[in-house]
Design a protein around this motif. Structure first.
Motif, PDB file in Angstrom:
ATOM      1  N   ASP A   1     -45.894 -10.349 -14.245  1.00 53.62           N
ATOM      2  CA  ASP A   1     -46.623 -11.259 -15.128  1.00 53.62           C
ATOM      3  C   ASP A   1     -47.029 -10.563 -16.423  1.00 53.62           C
ATOM      4  OD1 ASP A   1     -46.409 -13.252 -13.215  1.00 53.62           O
ATOM      5  OD2 ASP A   1     -48.358 -12.799 -12.320  1.00 53.62           O
ATOM      6  N   SER A   2     -47.500  -9.349 -16.308  1.00 58.76           N
ATOM      7  CA  SER A   2     -47.888  -8.588 -17.485  1.00 58.76           C
ATOM      8  C   SER A   2     -46.686  -8.351 -18.392  1.00 58.76           C
ATOM      9  CB  SER A   2     -48.495  -7.251 -17.061  1.00 58.76           C
ATOM     10  OG  SER A   2     -48.741  -6.423 -18.174  1.00 58.76           O
ATOM     11  N   ALA A   3     -45.545  -7.935 -17.794  1.00 61.42           N
ATOM     12  CA  ALA A   3     -44.340  -7.678 -18.577  1.00 61.42           C
ATOM     13  C   ALA A   3     -43.813  -8.956 -19.222  1.00 61.42           C
ATOM     14  CB  ALA A   3     -43.272  -7.055 -17.694  1.00 61.42           C
ATOM     15  N   ALA A   4     -43.841 -10.046 -18.478  1.00 60.08           N
ATOM     16  CA  ALA A   4     -43.352 -11.320 -19.025  1.00 60.08           C
ATOM     17  C   ALA A   4     -44.197 -11.754 -20.208  1.00 60.08           C
ATOM     18  CB  ALA A   4     -43.363 -12.391 -17.939  1.00 60.08           C
ATOM     19  N   ALA A   5     -45.496 -11.558 -20.119  1.00 59.64           N
ATOM     20  CA  ALA A   5     -46.380 -11.932 -21.228  1.00 59.64           C
ATOM     21  C   ALA A   5     -46.076 -11.102 -22.467  1.00 59.64           C
ATOM     22  CB  ALA A   5     -47.838 -11.759 -20.815  1.00 59.64           C
ATOM     23  N   ALA A   6     -45.822  -9.816 -22.280  1.00 60.39           N
ATOM     24  CA  ALA A   6     -45.510  -8.950 -23.418  1.00 60.39           C
ATOM     25  C   ALA A   6     -44.192  -9.348 -24.061  1.00 60.39           C
ATOM     26  CB  ALA A   6     -45.462  -7.492 -22.962  1.00 60.39           C
ATOM     27  N   VAL A   7     -43.201  -9.683 -23.255  1.00 60.87           N
ATOM     28  CA  VAL A   7     -41.901 -10.103 -23.791  1.00 60.87           C
ATOM     29  C   VAL A   7     -42.035 -11.410 -24.549  1.00 60.87           C
ATOM     30  CG1 VAL A   7     -39.614 -10.937 -23.139  1.00 60.87           C
ATOM     31  CG2 VAL A   7     -40.510  -8.840 -22.121  1.00 60.87           C
ATOM     32  N   ARG A   8     -42.768 -12.356 -23.982  1.00 60.45           N
ATOM     33  CA  ARG A   8     -42.923 -13.654 -24.646  1.00 60.45           C
ATOM     34  C   ARG A   8     -43.735 -13.525 -25.927  1.00 60.45           C
ATOM     35  NH1 ARG A   8     -43.926 -15.726 -18.871  1.00 60.45           N
ATOM     36  NH2 ARG A   8     -41.874 -16.572 -18.276  1.00 60.45           N
ATOM     37  N   ALA A   9     -44.665 -12.571 -25.960  1.00 60.44           N
ATOM     38  CA  ALA A   9     -45.411 -12.341 -27.201  1.00 60.44           C
ATOM     39  C   ALA A   9     -44.502 -11.788 -28.284  1.00 60.44           C
ATOM     40  CB  ALA A   9     -46.563 -11.369 -26.937  1.00 60.44           C
ATOM     41  N   LEU A  10     -43.527 -10.992 -27.879  1.00 64.65           N
ATOM     42  CA  LEU A  10     -42.572 -10.437 -28.832  1.00 64.65           C
ATOM     43  C   LEU A  10     -41.591 -11.492 -29.314  1.00 64.65           C
ATOM     44  CD1 LEU A  10     -41.537  -7.829 -30.196  1.00 64.65           C
ATOM     45  CD2 LEU A  10     -40.147  -7.425 -28.163  1.00 64.65           C
ATOM     46  N   ASP A  11     -41.115 -12.330 -28.387  1.00 58.64           N
ATOM     47  CA  ASP A  11     -40.187 -13.403 -28.746  1.00 58.64           C
ATOM     48  C   ASP A  11     -40.368 -14.574 -27.782  1.00 58.64           C
ATOM     49  OD1 ASP A  11     -38.184 -15.089 -29.502  1.00 58.64           O
ATOM     50  OD2 ASP A  11     -36.548 -13.655 -29.252  1.00 58.64           O
ATOM     51  N   PRO A  12     -41.092 -15.600 -28.201  1.00 55.00           N
ATOM     52  CA  PRO A  12     -41.343 -16.748 -27.313  1.00 55.00           C
ATOM     53  C   PRO A  12     -40.068 -17.461 -26.885  1.00 55.00           C
ATOM     54  CG  PRO A  12     -42.823 -16.766 -29.207  1.00 55.00           C
ATOM     55  CD  PRO A  12     -41.795 -15.723 -29.490  1.00 55.00           C
ATOM     56  N   ALA A  13     -38.970 -17.262 -27.607  1.00 50.81           N
ATOM     57  CA  ALA A  13     -37.726 -17.942 -27.258  1.00 50.81           C
ATOM     58  C   ALA A  13     -37.000 -17.302 -26.081  1.00 50.81           C
ATOM     59  CB  ALA A  13     -36.792 -17.963 -28.475  1.00 50.81           C
ATOM     60  N   THR A  14     -37.404 -16.099 -25.693  1.00 51.66           N
ATOM     61  CA  THR A  14     -36.744 -15.422 -24.572  1.00 51.66           C
ATOM     62  C   THR A  14     -37.027 -16.148 -23.261  1.00 51.66           C
ATOM     63  OG1 THR A  14     -37.060 -13.293 -25.691  1.00 51.66           O
ATOM     64  CG2 THR A  14     -36.469 -13.224 -23.365  1.00 51.66           C
ATOM     65  N   ASP A  15     -35.993 -16.389 -22.496  1.00 55.47           N
ATOM     66  CA  ASP A  15     -36.142 -16.985 -21.165  1.00 55.47           C
ATOM     67  C   ASP A  15     -36.443 -15.843 -20.200  1.00 55.47           C
ATOM     68  OD1 ASP A  15     -36.016 -18.349 -18.782  1.00 55.47           O
ATOM     69  OD2 ASP A  15     -33.851 -18.753 -18.884  1.00 55.47           O
ATOM     70  N   VAL A  16     -37.699 -15.702 -19.817  1.00 48.76           N
ATOM     71  CA  VAL A  16     -38.102 -14.619 -18.919  1.00 48.76           C
ATOM     72  C   VAL A  16     -38.195 -15.158 -17.494  1.00 48.76           C
ATOM     73  CG1 VAL A  16     -39.759 -12.780 -18.477  1.00 48.76           C
ATOM     74  CG2 VAL A  16     -39.467 -13.647 -20.805  1.00 48.76           C
ATOM     75  N   ARG A  17     -37.487 -14.509 -16.595  1.00 49.71           N
ATOM     76  CA  ARG A  17     -37.494 -14.911 -15.192  1.00 49.71           C
ATOM     77  C   ARG A  17     -38.129 -13.796 -14.368  1.00 49.71           C
ATOM     78  NH1 ARG A  17     -31.278 -17.340 -14.869  1.00 49.71           N
ATOM     79  NH2 ARG A  17     -31.535 -18.837 -16.609  1.00 49.71           N
ATOM     80  N   THR A  18     -39.206 -14.109 -13.674  1.00 49.02           N
ATOM     81  CA  THR A  18     -39.923 -13.080 -12.922  1.00 49.02           C
ATOM     82  C   THR A  18     -39.558 -13.153 -11.444  1.00 49.02           C
ATOM     83  OG1 THR A  18     -41.836 -14.542 -12.635  1.00 49.02           O
ATOM     84  CG2 THR A  18     -41.848 -13.076 -14.543  1.00 49.02           C
ATOM     85  N   HIS A  19     -39.409 -11.983 -10.850  1.00 41.28           N
ATOM     86  CA  HIS A  19     -39.099 -11.855  -9.427  1.00 41.28           C
ATOM     87  C   HIS A  19     -40.120 -10.894  -8.824  1.00 41.28           C
ATOM     88  CE1 HIS A  19     -35.203 -13.772 -10.307  1.00 41.28           C
ATOM     89  NE2 HIS A  19     -35.092 -12.912 -11.313  1.00 41.28           N
ATOM     90  N   ASP A  20     -41.178 -11.438  -8.251  1.00 45.55           N
ATOM     91  CA  ASP A  20     -42.245 -10.626  -7.675  1.00 45.55           C
ATOM     92  C   ASP A  20     -41.899 -10.309  -6.226  1.00 45.55           C
ATOM     93  OD1 ASP A  20     -44.658  -9.310  -7.266  1.00 45.55           O
ATOM     94  OD2 ASP A  20     -45.717 -11.156  -6.741  1.00 45.55           O
ATOM     95  N   VAL A  21     -40.808  -9.570  -6.046  1.00 48.51           N
ATOM     96  CA  VAL A  21     -40.316  -9.237  -4.714  1.00 48.51           C
ATOM     97  C   VAL A  21     -39.809  -7.797  -4.734  1.00 48.51           C
ATOM     98  CG1 VAL A  21     -39.646 -11.610  -4.148  1.00 48.51           C
ATOM     99  CG2 VAL A  21     -37.991 -10.078  -5.243  1.00 48.51           C
ATOM    100  N   ARG A  22     -39.624  -7.258  -3.558  1.00 49.57           N
ATOM    101  CA  ARG A  22     -38.975  -5.946  -3.431  1.00 49.57           C
ATOM    102  C   ARG A  22     -37.499  -6.183  -3.143  1.00 49.57           C
ATOM    103  NH1 ARG A  22     -40.336  -0.674  -2.547  1.00 49.57           N
ATOM    104  NH2 ARG A  22     -42.545  -1.244  -2.594  1.00 49.57           N
ATOM    105  N   LEU A  23     -36.636  -5.507  -3.890  1.00 49.97           N
ATOM    106  CA  LEU A  23     -35.203  -5.648  -3.654  1.00 49.97           C
ATOM    107  C   LEU A  23     -34.856  -5.076  -2.285  1.00 49.97           C
ATOM    108  CD1 LEU A  23     -32.841  -6.696  -5.487  1.00 49.97           C
ATOM    109  CD2 LEU A  23     -32.198  -4.293  -5.751  1.00 49.97           C
ATOM    110  N   ALA A  24     -34.106  -5.840  -1.498  1.00 46.20           N
ATOM    111  CA  ALA A  24     -33.779  -5.444  -0.132  1.00 46.20           C
ATOM    112  C   ALA A  24     -32.393  -5.983   0.208  1.00 46.20           C
ATOM    113  CB  ALA A  24     -34.821  -5.989   0.845  1.00 46.20           C
ATOM    114  N   PRO A  25     -31.767  -5.468   1.265  1.00 45.46           N
ATOM    115  CA  PRO A  25     -30.423  -5.945   1.617  1.00 45.46           C
ATOM    116  C   PRO A  25     -30.327  -7.450   1.818  1.00 45.46           C
ATOM    117  CG  PRO A  25     -30.908  -3.919   2.805  1.00 45.46           C
ATOM    118  CD  PRO A  25     -32.186  -4.320   2.106  1.00 45.46           C
ATOM    119  N   HIS A  26     -31.402  -8.094   2.283  1.00 41.49           N
ATOM    120  CA  HIS A  26     -31.315  -9.523   2.568  1.00 41.49           C
ATOM    121  C   HIS A  26     -31.399 -10.395   1.314  1.00 41.49           C
ATOM    122  CE1 HIS A  26     -35.735  -9.175   2.287  1.00 41.49           C
ATOM    123  NE2 HIS A  26     -35.706 -10.447   1.965  1.00 41.49           N
ATOM    124  N   ASN A  27     -31.888  -9.849   0.185  1.00 39.63           N
ATOM    125  CA  ASN A  27     -32.015 -10.687  -1.012  1.00 39.63           C
ATOM    126  C   ASN A  27     -31.267 -10.153  -2.231  1.00 39.63           C
ATOM    127  OD1 ASN A  27     -33.588  -8.562  -2.029  1.00 39.63           O
ATOM    128  ND2 ASN A  27     -35.536  -9.627  -1.726  1.00 39.63           N
TER     129      ASN A  27
END
Length: 386
Positions: free
Chosen positions: A99-125
């Protein structure tokens, strides 16, 4: 100089007047130009980790006009992060990093499509998460995730940009198992099998210079731009090694040594099985090193990779001193005897693990490193009677 890879992404719609003004400095570059900027705006890039490496990568890719930025991290911002994770601020402490990173990116360029994944990368996903993007940037700090990314990207046919940090050192490369032209290279070609858990200290234990994250992250962002636009020479087949304290960047070539993924394997599982380790692929245990010393004795080349200050404070009998920054120089690697057993050690095991991978890539057949560093070597040689 090798020819550039073909562009990874097709150009998007014509630029608007606002985009022409915003990206004017890119449009003036023959290496990017209008077509390249349209490719960037159409690109989908997944950044794994919103930490020391992910922070500059996210900011520079957003500034470059990458249209879709995914950010994956399951952690929250802590005060100790702020020394290097510049996408977050003091007010973000306790906030989810995505959320913090997405807010910073959108502040830099509101047109950026930011997709957040609040998960741990694992073999199942991993397969589902990575398959929605054109290129993956790995800014994570653990071997399990790196190898998972490597193997899933190989099966999906995706290029991925890798970076690693320790103390004042950084390494950056691009991996692509089956690029459209030329030879593919992946993480296993550099490091072989993963080292045992806990054998390489984390940045929390060994420390990291904050500004090194900026240097490595900028290099990683550049790799993405070159891949998307099909311009310049990428780091595919090379590892860029940075020593911040010495003020150097070294370029180390990497050769293919693992088989590429098969179509059947890609259909059956999210990541191919870890191959059996070749001699010296993983960090060697004390018993193996003792047996090597007993059988080969003075024929073993033992190299102390610590900085001059570290080595002066606690010299290691039986080892020749070659600081890490000098060891990874291409000329030094070329001077190694490919038939002579090589044992590498540093203060805690991180630099020696990286140096061992580069020595193997340079053609040395039997390379080992000491996971516990100087203290472990002192105990080992004392027990051995050296």
């Amino acid at each position: 100089m090798s020819a550039p890879l073909p562009p990874l992404v097709a150009p998007g719609p014509p630029l608007t007047a606002g985009q022409v003004a915003r990206y004017a400095r890119h449009l003036a570059l023959a290496e990017v130009g209008e077509a390249g900027q349209r490719r960037l705006l159409a690109a989908r890039v997944l950044v794994l980790g919103a930490g020391g490496l992910g922070s500059p990568v996210l900011l520079y890719l957003a500034a470059a006009g990458v249209g879709t930025l995914g950010v994956l991290d399951d952690d929250v911002v802590e005060a100790s992060n702020l020394q290097r994770q510049v996408v977050h601020g003091t007010a973000d402490v306790g906030r989810r990093k995505v959320d913090s990173a997405a807010a910073a990116v959108r502040a830099l360029d509101p047109a950026t499509d930011v997709r957040t994944h609040d998960v741990r990368l694992a073999p199942h996903n991993a397969r589902d998460l990575l398959s929605g993007y054109d290129v993956v940037v790995d800014g994570t700090d653990n071997f399990a995730t790196r190898y998972l990314v490597n193997d899933v990207c190989a099966e999906l046919g995706l290029p991925w940009v890798w970076g690693s940090l320790q103390r004042g050192h950084a390494q950056v490369s691009t991996f692509w198992s089956a690029p459209p032209t030329g030879d593919g290279v992946d993480l296993r070609d550099v490091f072989g099998a993963p080292p045992p858990d806990g054998s390489v200290p984390s940045c929390a234990v060994d420390g990291v210079l904050g500004a090194v994250c900026a240097a490595a992250g900028a290099a990683m962002a550049l790799e993405v731009v070159k891949l998307v636009c099909g311009t310049g020479r990428t780091l595919l087949g090379r590892v860029a090694v940075h020593d911040a304290f010495a003020g150097t960047w070294q370029d180390v070539p990497v050769r293919r040594r693992t088989p590429g993924p098969s179509a059947a394997a890609a259909a059956d599982r999210p990541a191919r099985a870890t191959p059996s380790a070749a001699p010296g692929d993983a960090a060697d245990d004390a018993g193996e090193l003792v047996r090597l010393l007993e059988t080969r004795g003075g024929d073993v080349d033992v190299v102390d990779l610590r900085d001059a200050v570290e080595a002066a404070g606690a010299p290691l009998p039986g080892a020749r001193h070659v600081p890490f920054a000098r060891f990874v120089d291409e000329a030094t690697l070329a001077e190694l005897d490919p038939e002579r057993p090589l044992v590498l050690l540093c203060r805690a095991g991180a630099r020696s693990a990286h140096a061992a991978a580069l020595a193997r890539a340079a053609g040395v057949r039997d390379v080992r490193h000491v996971p516990g560093g100087a203290a472990a070597w002192a105990r080992l040689t004392a027990a051995h009677g050296s």
